[in-house]
Design a protein around this motif. Structure first.
Motif, PDB file in Angstrom:
ATOM      1  N   LEU A   1       7.496  -3.974   6.357  1.00  0.00           N
ATOM      2  CA  LEU A   1       8.352  -2.821   6.119  1.00  0.00           C
ATOM      3  C   LEU A   1       7.462  -1.609   5.913  1.00  0.00           C
ATOM      4  N   VAL A   2       7.750  -0.541   6.648  1.00  0.00           N
ATOM      5  CA  VAL A   2       6.986   0.698   6.533  1.00  0.00           C
ATOM      6  C   VAL A   2       7.969   1.829   6.260  1.00  0.00           C
ATOM      7  N   GLU A   3       7.633   2.688   5.293  1.00  0.00           N
ATOM      8  CA  GLU A   3       8.477   3.819   4.930  1.00  0.00           C
ATOM      9  C   GLU A   3       7.657   5.100   4.967  1.00  0.00           C
TER      10      GLU A   3
ATOM     11  N   VAL B   1       3.664   7.495   2.505  1.00  0.00           N
ATOM     12  CA  VAL B   1       3.699   6.343   3.409  1.00  0.00           C
ATOM     13  C   VAL B   1       3.547   5.101   2.549  1.00  0.00           C
ATOM     14  N   ARG B   2       4.458   4.132   2.740  1.00  0.00           N
ATOM     15  CA  ARG B   2       4.402   2.856   2.019  1.00  0.00           C
ATOM     16  C   ARG B   2       4.508   1.717   3.021  1.00  0.00           C
ATOM     17  N   MET B   3       3.769   0.649   2.753  1.00  0.00           N
ATOM     18  CA  MET B   3       3.856  -0.568   3.572  1.00  0.00           C
ATOM     19  C   MET B   3       3.992  -1.767   2.655  1.00  0.00           C
ATOM     20  N   TYR B   4       4.905  -2.681   3.031  1.00  0.00           N
ATOM     21  CA  TYR B   4       5.145  -3.908   2.282  1.00  0.00           C
ATOM     22  C   TYR B   4       5.039  -5.100   3.218  1.00  0.00           C
ATOM     23  N   SER B   5       4.309  -6.108   2.793  1.00  0.00           N
ATOM     24  CA  SER B   5       4.256  -7.371   3.525  1.00  0.00           C
ATOM     25  C   SER B   5       4.039  -8.475   2.503  1.00  0.00           C
ATOM     26  N   HIS B   6       5.128  -8.980   1.943  1.00  0.00           N
ATOM     27  CA  HIS B   6       5.043  -9.985   0.881  1.00  0.00           C
ATOM     28  C   HIS B   6       5.562 -11.328   1.367  1.00  0.00           C
ATOM     29  N   ALA B   7       4.701 -12.114   1.969  1.00  0.00           N
ATOM     30  CA  ALA B   7       5.017 -13.498   2.354  1.00  0.00           C
ATOM     31  C   ALA B   7       6.370 -13.625   3.042  1.00  0.00           C
TER      32      ALA B   7
ATOM     33  N   ALA C   1       0.857  -1.184   0.000  1.00  0.00           N
ATOM     34  CA  ALA C   1       0.000   0.000   0.000  1.00  0.00           C
ATOM     35  C   ALA C   1       0.889   1.229   0.000  1.00  0.00           C
ATOM     36  N   GLU C   2       0.445   2.260  -0.700  1.00  0.00           N
ATOM     37  CA  GLU C   2       1.203   3.497  -0.789  1.00  0.00           C
ATOM     38  C   GLU C   2       0.243   4.661  -0.847  1.00  0.00           C
ATOM     39  N   TRP C   3       0.545   5.682  -0.036  1.00  0.00           N
ATOM     40  CA  TRP C   3      -0.286   6.880  -0.012  1.00  0.00           C
ATOM     41  C   TRP C   3       0.595   8.107  -0.054  1.00  0.00           C
TER      42      TRP C   3
ATOM     43  N   LEU D   1      -5.765   4.894   7.594  1.00  0.00           N
ATOM     44  CA  LEU D   1      -5.475   4.047   6.434  1.00  0.00           C
ATOM     45  C   LEU D   1      -4.557   2.876   6.797  1.00  0.00           C
ATOM     46  N   VAL D   2      -3.559   3.141   7.623  1.00  0.00           N
ATOM     47  CA  VAL D   2      -2.661   2.066   8.055  1.00  0.00           C
ATOM     48  C   VAL D   2      -3.436   1.032   8.861  1.00  0.00           C
ATOM     49  N   ARG D   3      -4.252   1.491   9.807  1.00  0.00           N
ATOM     50  CA  ARG D   3      -5.043   0.567  10.633  1.00  0.00           C
ATOM     51  C   ARG D   3      -5.973  -0.283   9.752  1.00  0.00           C
ATOM     52  N   ASP D   4      -6.705   0.362   8.855  1.00  0.00           N
ATOM     53  CA  ASP D   4      -7.643  -0.361   7.994  1.00  0.00           C
ATOM     54  C   ASP D   4      -6.932  -1.359   7.087  1.00  0.00           C
ATOM     55  N   THR D   5      -5.797  -0.967   6.547  1.00  0.00           N
ATOM     56  CA  THR D   5      -5.050  -1.840   5.640  1.00  0.00           C
ATOM     57  C   THR D   5      -4.495  -3.056   6.381  1.00  0.00           C
ATOM     58  N   LEU D   6      -3.914  -2.842   7.546  1.00  0.00           N
ATOM     59  CA  LEU D   6      -3.375  -3.970   8.308  1.00  0.00           C
ATOM     60  C   LEU D   6      -4.479  -4.921   8.743  1.00  0.00           C
ATOM     61  N   ARG D   7      -5.616  -4.376   9.085  1.00  0.00           N
ATOM     62  CA  ARG D   7      -6.763  -5.240   9.438  1.00  0.00           C
ATOM     63  C   ARG D   7      -7.158  -6.077   8.218  1.00  0.00           C
ATOM     64  N   GLU D   8      -7.202  -5.444   7.051  1.00  0.00           N
ATOM     65  CA  GLU D   8      -7.543  -6.159   5.822  1.00  0.00           C
ATOM     66  C   GLU D   8      -6.533  -7.258   5.510  1.00  0.00           C
ATOM     67  N   TRP D   9      -5.260  -7.006   5.797  1.00  0.00           N
ATOM     68  CA  TRP D   9      -4.206  -7.988   5.548  1.00  0.00           C
ATOM     69  C   TRP D   9      -4.135  -9.057   6.635  1.00  0.00           C
ATOM     70  N   GLY D  10      -4.943  -8.940   7.671  1.00  0.00           N
ATOM     71  CA  GLY D  10      -4.926  -9.908   8.755  1.00  0.00           C
ATOM     72  C   GLY D  10      -3.728  -9.761   9.682  1.00  0.00           C
ATOM     73  N   LEU D  11      -3.194  -8.546   9.783  1.00  0.00           N
ATOM     74  CA  LEU D  11      -2.016  -8.297  10.616  1.00  0.00           C
ATOM     75  C   LEU D  11      -2.385  -7.495  11.864  1.00  0.00           C
ATOM     76  N   ASP D  12      -3.461  -7.921  12.511  1.00  0.00           N
ATOM     77  CA  ASP D  12      -3.937  -7.218  13.705  1.00  0.00           C
ATOM     78  C   ASP D  12      -2.887  -7.167  14.811  1.00  0.00           C
ATOM     79  N   SER D  13      -2.017  -8.159  14.893  1.00  0.00           N
ATOM     80  CA  SER D  13      -1.042  -8.223  15.980  1.00  0.00           C
ATOM     81  C   SER D  13      -0.016  -7.091  15.934  1.00  0.00           C
ATOM     82  N   VAL D  14       0.199  -6.491  14.771  1.00  0.00           N
ATOM     83  CA  VAL D  14       1.171  -5.396  14.671  1.00  0.00           C
ATOM     84  C   VAL D  14       0.505  -4.048  14.388  1.00  0.00           C
ATOM     85  N   THR D  15      -0.815  -4.020  14.416  1.00  0.00           N
ATOM     86  CA  THR D  15      -1.524  -2.797  14.050  1.00  0.00           C
ATOM     87  C   THR D  15      -1.227  -1.638  14.993  1.00  0.00           C
ATOM     88  N   ASP D  16      -1.365  -1.854  16.289  1.00  0.00           N
ATOM     89  CA  ASP D  16      -1.186  -0.742  17.232  1.00  0.00           C
ATOM     90  C   ASP D  16       0.204  -0.131  17.155  1.00  0.00           C
ATOM     91  N   VAL D  17       1.246  -0.960  17.152  1.00  0.00           N
ATOM     92  CA  VAL D  17       2.604  -0.425  17.112  1.00  0.00           C
ATOM     93  C   VAL D  17       2.883   0.243  15.764  1.00  0.00           C
TER      94      VAL D  17
END
Length: 139
Positions: A84-86, A73-79, A18-20, A35-51
């Motif tokens: 990675l967040v920039e 803001v960019r986020m990468y999570s490829h298997a 994701a990139e904004w 946007l970060v919270r919603d995207t991480l929830r969509e990706w199933g990464l709730d465990s790292v959402t708050d931090v």
């Protein structure tokens, strides 16, 4: 799903990426957090959402404080085992980690990034800089 090209300045959003881009105004921090919270929830990464939301909020706030141009803001999570967040802005000066005194109202953002992330760093770009961090993913 977060839309592509909507009023938030979304550039791209696909599974694992994701990139904004946000204008440098006060709404950028709140919008980035949402946007970060919603995207991480969509990706199933709730465990790292708050931090992740906390660290993105700190870095976007730093960009707003010192830069006048757009903030990316960019986020990468490829298997892989990491997220990675920039956060990028057009100011070429790399940020410096400093020790904040107990009564200081600021100066703890990069310390927080360093303590909460697996790794972090900065790099100059063609028209500014990027501050990045990695978080370990479960499993």
């Amino acid at each position: 799903m977060v839309g592509v090209g909507d009023s938030t300045g979304t550039v791209a959003h696909t599974p694992g990426f994701a990139e904004w881009s946000f204008p440098a105004d006060a709404t950028a921090v709140r919008t980035a957090r949402t946007l970060v919270r919603d995207t991480l929830r969509e990706w199933g990464l709730d465990s790292v959402t708050d931090v992740t939301v906390l660290l993105v909020s700190e870095l976007v706030t730093n960009s707003l404080r010192y830069a006048s141009g757009p903030i990316g803001v960019r986020m990468y999570s490829h298997a892989g085992p990491t997220l990675l967040v920039e956060v990028s802005d057009p100011l070429p000066d790399l940020p410096r980690e400093r020790v904040a005194e107990p009564d200081d109202e600021g100066g703890r953002g990069l310390q927080l990034v360093a303590l909460a992330s697996r790794r972090w760093g900065t790099r100059p770009g063609n028209t500014g800089k990027t501050v990045w961090f990695e978080l370990s993913l479960p499993g």
